[in-house]
Design an enzyme around this catalytic site. Structure first.
Site, PDB file in Angstrom:
ATOM      1  N   MET A   1       3.839   0.038  -2.425  1.00 26.84           N
ATOM      2  CA  MET A   1       3.660  -0.097  -3.865  1.00 26.84           C
ATOM      3  C   MET A   1       4.762   0.642  -4.619  1.00 26.84           C
ATOM      4  SD  MET A   1       0.452   1.059  -6.312  1.00 26.84           S
ATOM      5  CE  MET A   1       0.771   2.819  -6.117  1.00 26.84           C
TER       6      MET A   1
ATOM      7  N   GLU B   1       0.834  -1.203   0.000  1.00 25.18           N
ATOM      8  CA  GLU B   1       0.000   0.000   0.000  1.00 25.18           C
ATOM      9  C   GLU B   1       0.870   1.254   0.000  1.00 25.18           C
ATOM     10  OE1 GLU B   1      -2.605  -0.651   3.323  1.00 25.18           O
ATOM     11  OE2 GLU B   1      -1.057  -0.232   4.807  1.00 25.18           O
ATOM     12  N   CYS B   2       0.564   2.153  -0.931  1.00 29.27           N
ATOM     13  CA  CYS B   2       1.203   3.460  -1.053  1.00 29.27           C
ATOM     14  C   CYS B   2       2.724   3.313  -1.159  1.00 29.27           C
ATOM     15  CB  CYS B   2       0.795   4.363   0.097  1.00 29.27           C
ATOM     16  SG  CYS B   2       0.997   6.135  -0.268  1.00 29.27           S
ATOM     17  N   GLY B   3       3.479   3.666  -0.119  1.00 26.08           N
ATOM     18  CA  GLY B   3       4.928   3.559  -0.197  1.00 26.08           C
ATOM     19  C   GLY B   3       5.398   2.163  -0.507  1.00 26.08           C
TER      20      GLY B   3
ATOM     21  N   SER C   1      -1.765  -0.699  -4.267  1.00 27.60           N
ATOM     22  CA  SER C   1      -2.577   0.492  -4.452  1.00 27.60           C
ATOM     23  C   SER C   1      -2.043   1.616  -3.574  1.00 27.60           C
ATOM     24  CB  SER C   1      -4.039   0.207  -4.073  1.00 27.60           C
ATOM     25  OG  SER C   1      -4.833   1.372  -4.198  1.00 27.60           O
TER      26      SER C   1
END
Length: 428
Positions: free
Chosen positions: A319, A315-317, A406
């Site tokens: 990804m 998730e976020c970082g 994501s």
């Protein structure tokens, strides 16, 4: 019965976090057992508040966390502490639901923080408006950036029937910030000295504190979570590049039977060999891109587990670290792990913010997004989140083999079954 306050303001930037941290540290030094909560989605402020209070900081949010879990968390805190402080989010009435909604739901009075640096008697009009608009129960006011004793007296007189609870003077130095918020507490060498200074400078009205009535927070039942992850070992990345995760996420995984093994990609540690799944939370890979690009053992290991079909949730970082490349704020481009074809680049402006939900076969998994980077990829999204409360399309969710990635930060406790599915091999 416990003393409880929701620390709120007219907007962001008024000093809520500084005041909450100062108050928490002062009360702890006075011998109180203090538990602090943070309204809304946030990772960094809770780290500072945990440092100030010496106790873990959980999230309270009527939409993302839900009324039932909020109630359970407050009940547990009330059983363990003398004082509960809840730092609000944005302005008191901002958001759906807002900090004011939380205050009314649980009967916690508001302590209004005002930046009085450029006002005097107008403070009264501002605070009375905050009280009456909702309305909400205002316990008192903490005035930030007070210039003198005379300034404090003018502010106090303007409040009329609302007590001036405490004042904090203008600060010679403030808590350092960067693009996602405050600099992490562990990065500030004298953070405890700074917190002690803030506590010392908080001019505190002991009589006003003593007169605060206790809040009745009733016991809440704790439902048993199904052991959906029994026998599953999940490798969790945790270091300076991957530290943005809700404590409730780890609690939820453990409650479902998972064994958690932590490792550090920044230290070039391989994914633990016993891992049945991998969790890469958000963080600051853009600040450590060069070091990550040189972490050969980490890179080889995550490629190996991906090739083996091991479930990976990024998730976020997390990804960002699995894209082909990552361009940092200076424009330098660094090779990443390359599981998600595409290039990530930092942007000067905010690229995503707000509460969102992901529809899954197990129901909606709630969470939020907050990022300054963008991903350019040819991989078609497998799904999109839905923004709350607008219900318009949110963040893309990508699936490449066993990888789910994501910008969406999931709050696992909002839907344990959907969260468990992220870490289980699909049956075909």
């Amino acid at each position: 019965m416990v003393k409880a306050l929701l620390v709120a303001a007219v907007s962001s930037g008024q000093g809520k976090t500084t005041v909450t941290a100062a108050l928490a540290r002062k009360l702890v030094r006075m011998g109180h057992r203090v538990r602090v909560f943070k309204c809304g989605p946030d990772f960094i402020d809770p780290m500072l508040l945990e440092r100030a209070s010496g106790a873990p900081v959980q999230s309270l949010d009527l939409w993302m966390v839900g009324k039932e879990l909020c109630s359970r968390q407050l009940a547990q805190a009330a059983a363990e502490a003398d004082v509960i402080l809840i730092e609000g989010v944005m302005g008191l009435y901002d958001g759906t639901p807002s900090s004011a909604d939380l205050s009314r739901e649980f009967g916690v009075p508001v302590m209004a923080v005002i930046d009085a640096g450029a006002m005097a008697q107008t403070a009264g009009a501002l605070v009375h408006g905050l009280r009456d608009y909702g309305p909400v129960d205002i316990a008192g006011v903490i005035a930030n950036r007070i210039a003198s004793e005379g300034h404090a007296k003018m502010v106090a007189a303007s409040l009329r029937d609302i007590p001036l609870f405490a004042t904090l003077p203008k600060q010679a130095r403030s808590l350092p910030e960067r693009h996602l918020g405050l600099v992490l507490p562990d990065e500030v060498l004298d953070i405890d000295q700074l917190l002690d200074e803030l506590a010392d400078q908080l001019v505190f009205d002991q009589a006003a504190w003593d007169s605060l009535p206790p809040v009745q927070i009733g016991p809440a039942p704790t439902p048993q979570k199904e052991p959906l992850l029994a026998g599953t070992t999940i490798a969790v990345a945790r270091d300076a590049a991957f530290m943005f995760l809700y404590p409730a996420n780890l609690d939820t995984l453990r409650a479902m039977g998972a064994t958690l093994k932590f490792f550090s990609p920044l230290a070039d540690e391989a994914v633990p060999v016993e891992a049945d799944a991998v969790y890469l939370p958000g963080g600051y890979p853009e600040l450590h891109a060069e070091q990550l690009s040189q972490a050969a053992q980490w890179t080889a290991s995550i490629r190996t587990v991906h090739a083996a079909g091991t479930p990976i949730f990024a998730e976020c970082g997390g990804m960002m670290a699995l894209a082909d490349t990552l361009a940092d704020k200076s424009g330098a481009v660094w090779n990443m792990a390359g599981l998600l074809p595409g290039a990530v680049a930092m942007q000067p402006r905010l690229a995503g913010l707000g509460s969102q939900g992901l529809e899954t076969p197990q129901g909606v998994l709630r969470g939020h997004t907050f990022h300054y980077s963008k991903l350019a990829t040819g991989v078609p999204p497998a799904a999109y989140t839905i923004k709350h409360p607008s219900a318009i399309q949110g963040e893309a969710v990508y699936r490449v083999g066993s990888l789910t990635a994501s910008y969406f930060h999931a709050y696992f406790a909002s839907n344990p079954a959907a969260s468990a599915a992220l870490f289980l091999r699909s049956v075909t």
